[in-house]
Write a protein that holds these residues in place. Structure first.
Motif, PDB file in Angstrom:
ATOM      1  N   SER A 146       0.855  -1.184   0.000  1.00 28.13           N
ATOM      2  CA  SER A 146       0.000   0.000   0.000  1.00 28.13           C
ATOM      3  C   SER A 146       0.893   1.236   0.000  1.00 28.13           C
ATOM      4  CB  SER A 146      -0.902   0.009   1.238  1.00 28.13           C
ATOM      5  OG  SER A 146      -0.115   0.229   2.406  1.00 28.13           O
ATOM      6  N   PHE A 147       0.306   2.385  -0.270  1.00 27.24           N
ATOM      7  CA  PHE A 147       1.097   3.616  -0.242  1.00 27.24           C
ATOM      8  C   PHE A 147       1.636   3.862   1.167  1.00 27.24           C
ATOM      9  CE2 PHE A 147       1.350   8.367   0.007  1.00 27.24           C
ATOM     10  CZ  PHE A 147       2.385   8.523  -0.901  1.00 27.24           C
ATOM     11  N   ARG A 148       0.857   3.513   2.154  1.00 28.99           N
ATOM     12  CA  ARG A 148       1.296   3.685   3.550  1.00 28.99           C
ATOM     13  C   ARG A 148       2.498   2.796   3.850  1.00 28.99           C
ATOM     14  NH1 ARG A 148      -2.889   3.344   8.688  1.00 28.99           N
ATOM     15  NH2 ARG A 148      -1.451   4.089  10.308  1.00 28.99           N
ATOM     16  N   GLU A 149       2.455   1.547   3.416  1.00 26.41           N
ATOM     17  CA  GLU A 149       3.590   0.640   3.608  1.00 26.41           C
ATOM     18  C   GLU A 149       4.799   1.137   2.821  1.00 26.41           C
ATOM     19  OE1 GLU A 149       1.277  -3.645   4.235  1.00 26.41           O
ATOM     20  OE2 GLU A 149       1.560  -2.847   2.226  1.00 26.41           O
ATOM     21  N   TYR A 150       4.567   1.609   1.631  1.00 26.26           N
ATOM     22  CA  TYR A 150       5.632   2.124   0.782  1.00 26.26           C
ATOM     23  C   TYR A 150       6.334   3.291   1.451  1.00 26.26           C
ATOM     24  CZ  TYR A 150       7.799   3.403  -3.731  1.00 26.26           C
ATOM     25  OH  TYR A 150       8.676   3.672  -4.745  1.00 26.26           O
ATOM     26  N   CYS A 151       5.537   4.217   2.005  1.00 26.20           N
ATOM     27  CA  CYS A 151       6.106   5.405   2.661  1.00 26.20           C
ATOM     28  C   CYS A 151       6.879   5.050   3.926  1.00 26.20           C
ATOM     29  CB  CYS A 151       4.999   6.399   3.006  1.00 26.20           C
ATOM     30  SG  CYS A 151       4.358   7.307   1.585  1.00 26.20           S
ATOM     31  N   SER A 152       6.528   3.926   4.562  1.00 22.34           N
ATOM     32  CA  SER A 152       7.169   3.570   5.833  1.00 22.34           C
ATOM     33  C   SER A 152       8.653   3.296   5.676  1.00 22.34           C
ATOM     34  CB  SER A 152       6.467   2.343   6.441  1.00 22.34           C
ATOM     35  OG  SER A 152       6.754   1.167   5.690  1.00 22.34           O
ATOM     36  N   VAL A 153       9.093   2.997   4.450  1.00 19.36           N
ATOM     37  CA  VAL A 153      10.518   2.731   4.223  1.00 19.36           C
ATOM     38  C   VAL A 153      11.094   3.636   3.137  1.00 19.36           C
ATOM     39  CG1 VAL A 153      10.447   0.334   5.024  1.00 19.36           C
ATOM     40  CG2 VAL A 153       9.909   0.846   2.634  1.00 19.36           C
ATOM     41  N   TYR A 154      10.298   4.569   2.642  1.00 21.85           N
ATOM     42  CA  TYR A 154      10.763   5.438   1.562  1.00 21.85           C
ATOM     43  C   TYR A 154      11.540   6.611   2.139  1.00 21.85           C
ATOM     44  CZ  TYR A 154      10.649   8.347  -2.649  1.00 21.85           C
ATOM     45  OH  TYR A 154      10.994   9.120  -3.733  1.00 21.85           O
ATOM     46  N   PHE A 166       3.128   6.141  -7.900  1.00 22.91           N
ATOM     47  CA  PHE A 166       2.211   6.301  -9.009  1.00 22.91           C
ATOM     48  C   PHE A 166       2.840   5.810 -10.317  1.00 22.91           C
ATOM     49  CE2 PHE A 166       2.491   9.622 -12.311  1.00 22.91           C
ATOM     50  CZ  PHE A 166       1.286   9.476 -12.968  1.00 22.91           C
ATOM     51  N   THR A 167       4.161   5.882 -10.408  1.00 27.04           N
ATOM     52  CA  THR A 167       4.865   5.474 -11.623  1.00 27.04           C
ATOM     53  C   THR A 167       5.268   4.004 -11.585  1.00 27.04           C
ATOM     54  OG1 THR A 167       5.777   7.713 -11.847  1.00 27.04           O
ATOM     55  CG2 THR A 167       6.824   5.961 -13.142  1.00 27.04           C
ATOM     56  N   TYR A 168       5.855   3.557 -10.465  1.00 28.32           N
ATOM     57  CA  TYR A 168       6.456   2.223 -10.414  1.00 28.32           C
ATOM     58  C   TYR A 168       5.702   1.229  -9.536  1.00 28.32           C
ATOM     59  CZ  TYR A 168      10.229   4.867 -12.539  1.00 28.32           C
ATOM     60  OH  TYR A 168      10.957   5.677 -13.378  1.00 28.32           O
ATOM     61  N   ILE A 174      10.767  -3.300  -5.857  1.00 27.37           N
ATOM     62  CA  ILE A 174      11.001  -2.054  -6.592  1.00 27.37           C
ATOM     63  C   ILE A 174      11.766  -1.069  -5.723  1.00 27.37           C
ATOM     64  CG2 ILE A 174       8.997  -0.616  -6.005  1.00 27.37           C
ATOM     65  CD1 ILE A 174      10.220  -1.327  -9.565  1.00 27.37           C
ATOM     66  N   LEU A 175      11.638  -1.197  -4.395  1.00 30.28           N
ATOM     67  CA  LEU A 175      12.330  -0.295  -3.483  1.00 30.28           C
ATOM     68  C   LEU A 175      13.835  -0.546  -3.445  1.00 30.28           C
ATOM     69  CD1 LEU A 175       9.666  -0.374  -0.663  1.00 30.28           C
ATOM     70  CD2 LEU A 175      10.477   1.721  -1.753  1.00 30.28           C
ATOM     71  N   SER A 176      14.265  -1.702  -3.912  1.00 28.82           N
ATOM     72  CA  SER A 176      15.700  -2.004  -3.921  1.00 28.82           C
ATOM     73  C   SER A 176      16.366  -1.579  -5.228  1.00 28.82           C
ATOM     74  CB  SER A 176      15.926  -3.503  -3.693  1.00 28.82           C
ATOM     75  OG  SER A 176      15.423  -4.254  -4.781  1.00 28.82           O
ATOM     76  N   ARG A 177      15.564  -1.129  -6.201  1.00 25.38           N
ATOM     77  CA  ARG A 177      16.116  -0.627  -7.456  1.00 25.38           C
ATOM     78  C   ARG A 177      16.353   0.866  -7.326  1.00 25.38           C
ATOM     79  NH1 ARG A 177      15.379  -5.939  -7.255  1.00 25.38           N
ATOM     80  NH2 ARG A 177      15.560  -6.963  -9.285  1.00 25.38           N
ATOM     81  N   GLU A 178      17.580   1.304  -7.588  1.00 23.57           N
ATOM     82  CA  GLU A 178      17.952   2.686  -7.296  1.00 23.57           C
ATOM     83  C   GLU A 178      17.620   3.657  -8.421  1.00 23.57           C
ATOM     84  OE1 GLU A 178      21.975   2.902  -6.013  1.00 23.57           O
ATOM     85  OE2 GLU A 178      21.659   1.652  -4.235  1.00 23.57           O
ATOM     86  N   THR A 179      17.782   3.259  -9.659  1.00 26.66           N
ATOM     87  CA  THR A 179      17.588   4.189 -10.763  1.00 26.66           C
ATOM     88  C   THR A 179      16.258   3.916 -11.453  1.00 26.66           C
ATOM     89  OG1 THR A 179      18.613   2.786 -12.455  1.00 26.66           O
ATOM     90  CG2 THR A 179      20.076   4.202 -11.129  1.00 26.66           C
ATOM     91  N   THR A 180      15.798   4.926 -12.204  1.00 24.97           N
ATOM     92  CA  THR A 180      14.550   4.752 -12.945  1.00 24.97           C
ATOM     93  C   THR A 180      14.695   3.661 -14.001  1.00 24.97           C
ATOM     94  OG1 THR A 180      15.215   6.532 -14.457  1.00 24.97           O
ATOM     95  CG2 THR A 180      13.850   7.145 -12.583  1.00 24.97           C
ATOM     96  N   GLU A 181      15.883   3.548 -14.576  1.00 28.85           N
ATOM     97  CA  GLU A 181      16.113   2.512 -15.578  1.00 28.85           C
ATOM     98  C   GLU A 181      16.004   1.119 -14.966  1.00 28.85           C
ATOM     99  OE1 GLU A 181      18.070   5.088 -15.075  1.00 28.85           O
ATOM    100  OE2 GLU A 181      17.922   6.268 -16.930  1.00 28.85           O
ATOM    101  N   GLU A 182      16.569   0.944 -13.775  1.00 28.56           N
ATOM    102  CA  GLU A 182      16.509  -0.355 -13.109  1.00 28.56           C
ATOM    103  C   GLU A 182      15.074  -0.722 -12.748  1.00 28.56           C
ATOM    104  OE1 GLU A 182      19.111   0.245  -9.829  1.00 28.56           O
ATOM    105  OE2 GLU A 182      20.900  -0.447 -10.890  1.00 28.56           O
TER     106      GLU A 182
END
Length: 411
Positions: A146-154, A166-168, A174-182
């Motif tokens: 969820s967005f809430r879970e996502y924000c908890s480690v963002y 909204f994009t990825y 996905i949180l372990s990928r650093e660049t937009t390309e990755e």
């Protein structure tokens, strides 16, 4: 990186030792294994369960290939149960186990066994399996973050997190990928090499090109009304291909079985009845949807609607598309309410409106809600309001980020 998934962990804990098989379902890579092998495992250890009383088997691990045989699995598990204390049997990707229905029913005969399984395809919850279990299965549905879970480690502000989410989307890795390309490469590869390959292999799909094009159409028209017949006509007129509506329905069912997309059916609010076809289709993860279209169609209003729909399902609500009728002279015009949200005997209406920056847009969003002429709570979720408020019609205008972060109570 440890991501708390308390909503699902709590659901598992409440079902502990309830005499049923706990079945954790959801799209591949959404965190089912992490929930059971990490979060639930640590919970069991913290409450005093011994390590050797937790029998965990990842069936998608090549080293466990022999355990995909039902007799080998039964022998392996039974040899490890050596006393009368509770043993927790946890099988990941159980659909890879041959004759898994019989194996799970055999586990049910072990008095001191508490059984948990995961699966990435809803076919293993088919009517045949329900009959086999005779009401002894208990499903826990898990979604991408969820967005809430996502924000908890963002690492960043909520607004910055929204741009990424909204994009990825919310697949945990996905949180372990650093660049937009990755990030983009991960999602595009995952869609084609894992999800679609699974569907093609499992169902022996012959028209792979048509399946690809169907996915593209659903992704392009997310949240739009459609049905197999309408899609068949589109293939004929636009793609110059003939494919039957029955075949397209099968393909759509395959996508839903794999938890890639879900369907919201229409509900006649005043008539209090469901309207069959057409229906709306939403993607389980907006990042996968965006990647499928190579990030070309980034309409924030449609993606926002998809995210709200997923959030409502994640909270355990039943969600339909509302239909109300308005008179235009001598004829009736159907108008839509994005979501009719049900929680047992309680109901609310929700409109998703990225912006209401013109009188025409405001009138359009309000009119459908006003036509219900009932007293259920009515909400417009918006990105363009800095604070939440009730208008003169008693309609609640809610900031999107506040809703997704759990700052607003819906019921």
């Amino acid at each position: 990186m440890k991501i708390k998934r308390d909503i699902y962990l709590d659901r598992l804990i409440r079902r502990e030792k309830n005499g049923l098989i706990k079945i954790v379902t959801g799209v591949r890579r959404c965190g089912k294994s992490y929930l059971l092998f990490n979060l639930f495992h640590n919970y069991l250890l913290e409450k005093g369960v011994r390590e050797d009383h937790i029998i965990e088997i990842a069936l998608d691990d090549r080293s466990n290939k022999e355990l995909r045989d039902p007799d080998n699995m039964l022998k392996y598990v039974k040899e490890r149960i050596v006393d009368k204390d509770t043993y927790y049997i946890i099988l990941d990707e159980v659909q890879l186990l041959a004759e898994f229905e019989d194996v799970l029913n055999s586990f049910m005969h072990i008095r001191n066994a508490d059984v948990y399984v995961t699966g990435s395809n809803s076919k293993f919850l088919s009517s045949d399996l329900v009959t086999e279990f005779r009401g002894r299965g208990d499903e826990i549905r898990i979604y991408p973050l969820s967005f809430r879970e996502y924000c908890s480690v963002y690492e960043g502000s909520a607004d910055e997190a929204w741009d990424d989410y909204f994009t990825y989307g919310g697949l945990p890795l996905i949180l372990s990928r650093e660049t937009t390309e990755e990030k983009a490469e991960y999602l595009m590869s995952l869609f084609q090499k894992v999800y679609l390959s699974d569907i093609i292999d499992r169902h022996k799909v012959r028209h792979q090109e048509e399946l690809d094009e169907l996915v593209d159409i659903l992704a392009s028209a997310v949240g739009s009304l459609t049905n197999p017949l309408k899609l068949a006509n589109a293939f004929k007129s636009v793609k110059k291909k003939t494919i039957s509506d029955k075949t397209l329905k099968k393909y759509m069912d395959y996508l839903m079985d794999a938890f890639l997309v879900s369907k919201a059916v229409r509900y006649d609010i005043k008539g209090r009845k469901y309207i069959g076809s057409p229906a709306k289709f939403y993607f389980e993860d907006v990042g996968l949807r965006n990647a499928r279209l190579n990030f070309r169609q980034m309409e924030e209003n449609h993606i926002m609607e998809n995210i709200i729909y997923n959030e409502l399902l994640r909270r355990g609500y039943s969600v339909d598309v509302g239909v109300v009728c308005d008179r235009a002279g001598d004829s009736k015009v159907q108008k839509e309410i994005d979501f009719v949200v049900n929680d047992a005997d309680k109901k609310i209406y929700i409109q998703s409106a990225f912006r209401m920056d013109t009188d025409k847009k405001e009138a359009a969003e309000l009119s459908s809600l006003m036509l219900t002429k009932d007293f259920f709570k009515k909400i417009i979720v918006r990105m363009d309001v800095p604070h939440n408020f009730y208008d003169d019609n008693g309609i609640f205008h809610c900031n999107l980020i506040d809703l997704l972060l759990g700052r607003v109570e819906l019921f």
